[in-house]
Design a protein around this motif. Sequence first.
Motif, PDB file in Angstrom:
ATOM      1  N   GLY A  55       0.852  -1.180   0.000  1.00 34.39           N
ATOM      2  CA  GLY A  55       0.000   0.000   0.000  1.00 34.39           C
ATOM      3  C   GLY A  55       0.892   1.235   0.000  1.00 34.39           C
ATOM      4  N   VAL A  56       0.649   2.153  -0.898  1.00 30.07           N
ATOM      5  CA  VAL A  56       1.441   3.376  -0.964  1.00 30.07           C
ATOM      6  C   VAL A  56       0.691   4.468  -0.210  1.00 30.07           C
ATOM      7  CG1 VAL A  56       2.468   5.103  -2.492  1.00 30.07           C
ATOM      8  CG2 VAL A  56       2.413   2.701  -3.176  1.00 30.07           C
ATOM      9  N   VAL A  57       1.375   5.065   0.737  1.00 33.56           N
ATOM     10  CA  VAL A  57       0.773   6.072   1.604  1.00 33.56           C
ATOM     11  C   VAL A  57       0.924   7.460   0.990  1.00 33.56           C
ATOM     12  CG1 VAL A  57       0.981   7.149   3.874  1.00 33.56           C
ATOM     13  CG2 VAL A  57       1.230   4.684   3.643  1.00 33.56           C
ATOM     14  N   ASN A  58      -0.115   8.257   1.105  1.00 33.81           N
ATOM     15  CA  ASN A  58      -0.036   9.666   0.725  1.00 33.81           C
ATOM     16  C   ASN A  58       0.448  10.413   1.964  1.00 33.81           C
ATOM     17  OD1 ASN A  58      -0.417  12.350   0.197  1.00 33.81           O
ATOM     18  ND2 ASN A  58      -2.525  12.146  -0.506  1.00 33.81           N
ATOM     19  N   PRO A  59       1.710  10.858   1.984  1.00 34.66           N
ATOM     20  CA  PRO A  59       2.259  11.469   3.200  1.00 34.66           C
ATOM     21  C   PRO A  59       1.511  12.731   3.643  1.00 34.66           C
ATOM     22  CG  PRO A  59       3.788  11.687   1.360  1.00 34.66           C
ATOM     23  CD  PRO A  59       2.674  10.824   0.906  1.00 34.66           C
ATOM     24  N   ILE A  60       1.014  13.503   2.705  1.00 33.26           N
ATOM     25  CA  ILE A  60       0.300  14.741   3.055  1.00 33.26           C
ATOM     26  C   ILE A  60      -0.981  14.427   3.812  1.00 33.26           C
ATOM     27  CG2 ILE A  60      -0.872  16.768   2.096  1.00 33.26           C
ATOM     28  CD1 ILE A  60       1.333  16.740  -0.096  1.00 33.26           C
ATOM     29  N   ALA A  61      -1.664  13.336   3.412  1.00 35.09           N
ATOM     30  CA  ALA A  61      -2.888  12.932   4.109  1.00 35.09           C
ATOM     31  C   ALA A  61      -2.609  12.544   5.556  1.00 35.09           C
ATOM     32  CB  ALA A  61      -3.556  11.775   3.369  1.00 35.09           C
ATOM     33  N   LEU A  62      -1.371  12.147   5.845  1.00 34.12           N
ATOM     34  CA  LEU A  62      -0.982  11.777   7.211  1.00 34.12           C
ATOM     35  C   LEU A  62      -0.375  12.957   7.975  1.00 34.12           C
ATOM     36  CD1 LEU A  62       0.640   8.278   6.614  1.00 34.12           C
ATOM     37  CD2 LEU A  62      -1.669   8.793   7.418  1.00 34.12           C
ATOM     38  N   GLY A  63      -0.358  14.130   7.344  1.00 36.04           N
ATOM     39  CA  GLY A  63       0.201  15.298   8.005  1.00 36.04           C
ATOM     40  C   GLY A  63       1.701  15.447   7.840  1.00 36.04           C
ATOM     41  N   LEU A  64       2.287  14.671   6.941  1.00 35.81           N
ATOM     42  CA  LEU A  64       3.727  14.760   6.683  1.00 35.81           C
ATOM     43  C   LEU A  64       3.954  15.729   5.525  1.00 35.81           C
ATOM     44  CD1 LEU A  64       4.514  10.945   6.961  1.00 35.81           C
ATOM     45  CD2 LEU A  64       4.657  12.687   8.752  1.00 35.81           C
ATOM     46  N   LYS A  65       4.210  16.978   5.864  1.00 32.73           N
ATOM     47  CA  LYS A  65       4.245  18.037   4.855  1.00 32.73           C
ATOM     48  C   LYS A  65       5.619  18.638   4.627  1.00 32.73           C
ATOM     49  CE  LYS A  65      -0.515  19.127   5.831  1.00 32.73           C
ATOM     50  NZ  LYS A  65      -1.456  20.021   6.431  1.00 32.73           N
ATOM     51  N   GLN A 107      16.693  10.518   2.768  1.00 31.13           N
ATOM     52  CA  GLN A 107      15.517  11.347   2.534  1.00 31.13           C
ATOM     53  C   GLN A 107      14.569  11.168   3.702  1.00 31.13           C
ATOM     54  OE1 GLN A 107      13.434  10.607  -1.121  1.00 31.13           O
ATOM     55  NE2 GLN A 107      12.236  12.445  -0.950  1.00 31.13           N
ATOM     56  N   ILE A 108      13.978  12.283   4.106  1.00 29.55           N
ATOM     57  CA  ILE A 108      12.992  12.240   5.181  1.00 29.55           C
ATOM     58  C   ILE A 108      11.730  12.955   4.730  1.00 29.55           C
ATOM     59  CG2 ILE A 108      14.697  12.072   7.032  1.00 29.55           C
ATOM     60  CD1 ILE A 108      14.318  15.033   7.595  1.00 29.55           C
ATOM     61  N   THR A 109      10.611  12.468   5.218  1.00 29.01           N
ATOM     62  CA  THR A 109       9.320  13.117   5.028  1.00 29.01           C
ATOM     63  C   THR A 109       8.689  13.169   6.415  1.00 29.01           C
ATOM     64  OG1 THR A 109       9.144  12.157   2.825  1.00 29.01           O
ATOM     65  CG2 THR A 109       7.125  13.064   3.778  1.00 29.01           C
ATOM     66  N   VAL A 110       8.503  14.392   6.922  1.00 28.69           N
ATOM     67  CA  VAL A 110       8.101  14.576   8.315  1.00 28.69           C
ATOM     68  C   VAL A 110       6.997  15.622   8.433  1.00 28.69           C
ATOM     69  CG1 VAL A 110      10.336  13.843   9.254  1.00 28.69           C
ATOM     70  CG2 VAL A 110       9.998  16.228   8.636  1.00 28.69           C
ATOM     71  N   GLU A 111       6.520  15.829   9.660  1.00 29.31           N
ATOM     72  CA  GLU A 111       5.424  16.774   9.894  1.00 29.31           C
ATOM     73  C   GLU A 111       5.825  18.229   9.712  1.00 29.31           C
ATOM     74  OE1 GLU A 111       3.792  15.958  13.741  1.00 29.31           O
ATOM     75  OE2 GLU A 111       3.143  13.957  13.180  1.00 29.31           O
ATOM     76  N   ASP A 112       7.018  18.577  10.183  1.00 30.80           N
ATOM     77  CA  ASP A 112       7.384  20.001  10.176  1.00 30.80           C
ATOM     78  C   ASP A 112       8.902  20.189  10.229  1.00 30.80           C
ATOM     79  OD1 ASP A 112       8.112  19.493  12.866  1.00 30.80           O
ATOM     80  OD2 ASP A 112       6.128  20.104  13.566  1.00 30.80           O
ATOM     81  N   LEU A 138      10.747  21.897  -1.106  1.00 30.07           N
ATOM     82  CA  LEU A 138       9.671  22.872  -1.004  1.00 30.07           C
ATOM     83  C   LEU A 138       8.367  22.336  -1.591  1.00 30.07           C
ATOM     84  CD1 LEU A 138      11.686  26.047  -2.019  1.00 30.07           C
ATOM     85  CD2 LEU A 138      11.143  25.229   0.286  1.00 30.07           C
ATOM     86  N   GLU A 139       8.480  21.564  -2.662  1.00 34.24           N
ATOM     87  CA  GLU A 139       7.285  21.033  -3.329  1.00 34.24           C
ATOM     88  C   GLU A 139       7.693  19.805  -4.139  1.00 34.24           C
ATOM     89  OE1 GLU A 139       3.134  22.243  -4.598  1.00 34.24           O
ATOM     90  OE2 GLU A 139       4.551  23.756  -3.936  1.00 34.24           O
ATOM     91  N   VAL A 140       6.860  18.786  -4.155  1.00 35.01           N
ATOM     92  CA  VAL A 140       7.108  17.591  -4.955  1.00 35.01           C
ATOM     93  C   VAL A 140       6.167  17.636  -6.151  1.00 35.01           C
ATOM     94  CG1 VAL A 140       7.046  15.063  -4.996  1.00 35.01           C
ATOM     95  CG2 VAL A 140       7.815  16.261  -2.935  1.00 35.01           C
ATOM     96  N   TYR A 141       6.734  17.547  -7.346  1.00 35.70           N
ATOM     97  CA  TYR A 141       5.934  17.631  -8.559  1.00 35.70           C
ATOM     98  C   TYR A 141       5.702  16.273  -9.217  1.00 35.70           C
ATOM     99  CZ  TYR A 141       6.610  22.605  -8.108  1.00 35.70           C
ATOM    100  OH  TYR A 141       6.622  23.880  -7.622  1.00 35.70           O
ATOM    101  N   LYS A 142       6.536  15.295  -8.892  1.00 36.72           N
ATOM    102  CA  LYS A 142       6.343  13.965  -9.454  1.00 36.72           C
ATOM    103  C   LYS A 142       6.958  12.952  -8.496  1.00 36.72           C
ATOM    104  CE  LYS A 142       7.009  11.145 -13.559  1.00 36.72           C
ATOM    105  NZ  LYS A 142       7.531  11.100 -14.919  1.00 36.72           N
ATOM    106  N   ASN A 143       6.208  11.901  -8.219  1.00 35.68           N
ATOM    107  CA  ASN A 143       6.688  10.789  -7.391  1.00 35.68           C
ATOM    108  C   ASN A 143       5.953   9.559  -7.902  1.00 35.68           C
ATOM    109  OD1 ASN A 143       7.824   9.209  -5.436  1.00 35.68           O
ATOM    110  ND2 ASN A 143       6.510   9.931  -3.790  1.00 35.68           N
ATOM    111  N   THR A 144       6.619   8.777  -8.711  1.00 34.56           N
ATOM    112  CA  THR A 144       5.960   7.666  -9.379  1.00 34.56           C
ATOM    113  C   THR A 144       6.603   6.337  -9.023  1.00 34.56           C
ATOM    114  OG1 THR A 144       5.300   6.774 -11.529  1.00 34.56           O
ATOM    115  CG2 THR A 144       7.410   7.899 -11.456  1.00 34.56           C
ATOM    116  N   PHE A 145       5.855   5.278  -9.210  1.00 34.54           N
ATOM    117  CA  PHE A 145       6.372   3.939  -9.022  1.00 34.54           C
ATOM    118  C   PHE A 145       6.349   3.160 -10.319  1.00 34.54           C
ATOM    119  CE2 PHE A 145       4.962   5.394  -4.927  1.00 34.54           C
ATOM    120  CZ  PHE A 145       6.042   5.062  -4.125  1.00 34.54           C
ATOM    121  N   ASP A 146       6.161   3.857 -11.437  1.00 30.90           N
ATOM    122  CA  ASP A 146       6.107   3.237 -12.748  1.00 30.90           C
ATOM    123  C   ASP A 146       7.524   3.187 -13.306  1.00 30.90           C
ATOM    124  OD1 ASP A 146       5.536   2.284 -15.239  1.00 30.90           O
ATOM    125  OD2 ASP A 146       4.178   3.892 -15.805  1.00 30.90           O
TER     126      ASP A 146
END
Length: 149
Positions: A55-65, A107-112, A138-146
């Motif tokens: 399952g691929v998680v959407n980090p923003i939906a989890l508050g990881l911005k 690489q890290i993806t965290v809340e703040d 600052l912003e992610v424009y593409k993150n693919t698993f293809d």
Amino acid sequence: MNYKIDELDRGIIKLLSNDGRMSFTELAARLNVTEKTIRLRYKSLLDKEILDVVGVVNPIALGLKAGAIIQLKVKSKSISTVIEKLRNLKLIRYITLTTGEYPILVQITVEDQDQITKVLHDINQMEEVTGVNTIVQLEVYKNTFDYLL
């Protein structure tokens, strides 16, 4: 273990990369083969570790911005030690060995930003690390698993 995938394997992988919940029946219909063929190929792709179902998680939906890429210089002959220590840091999601001046990239993806700072403090405690270069995303424009072209 070098398994050559064919067009049917590619089709299965590509369709599942876009919708991992697609049924075997729908895969078979789209690829013009029987459902049994899809089941056998799917099992083979899993067995040969070509395909992994997660399952691929959407980090923003989890508050990881907040995210950062951190490059590390290390003392001679200490790459393995540093990698092991990094594996134990929960907030680090990706570690890779690279070429150049900074042989380790994480690489890290965290809340703040505070959590980015915490990771940097944790890394700074490692005596084997001699230099750090931090790139805040600052912003992610593409993150693919293809991975198939």
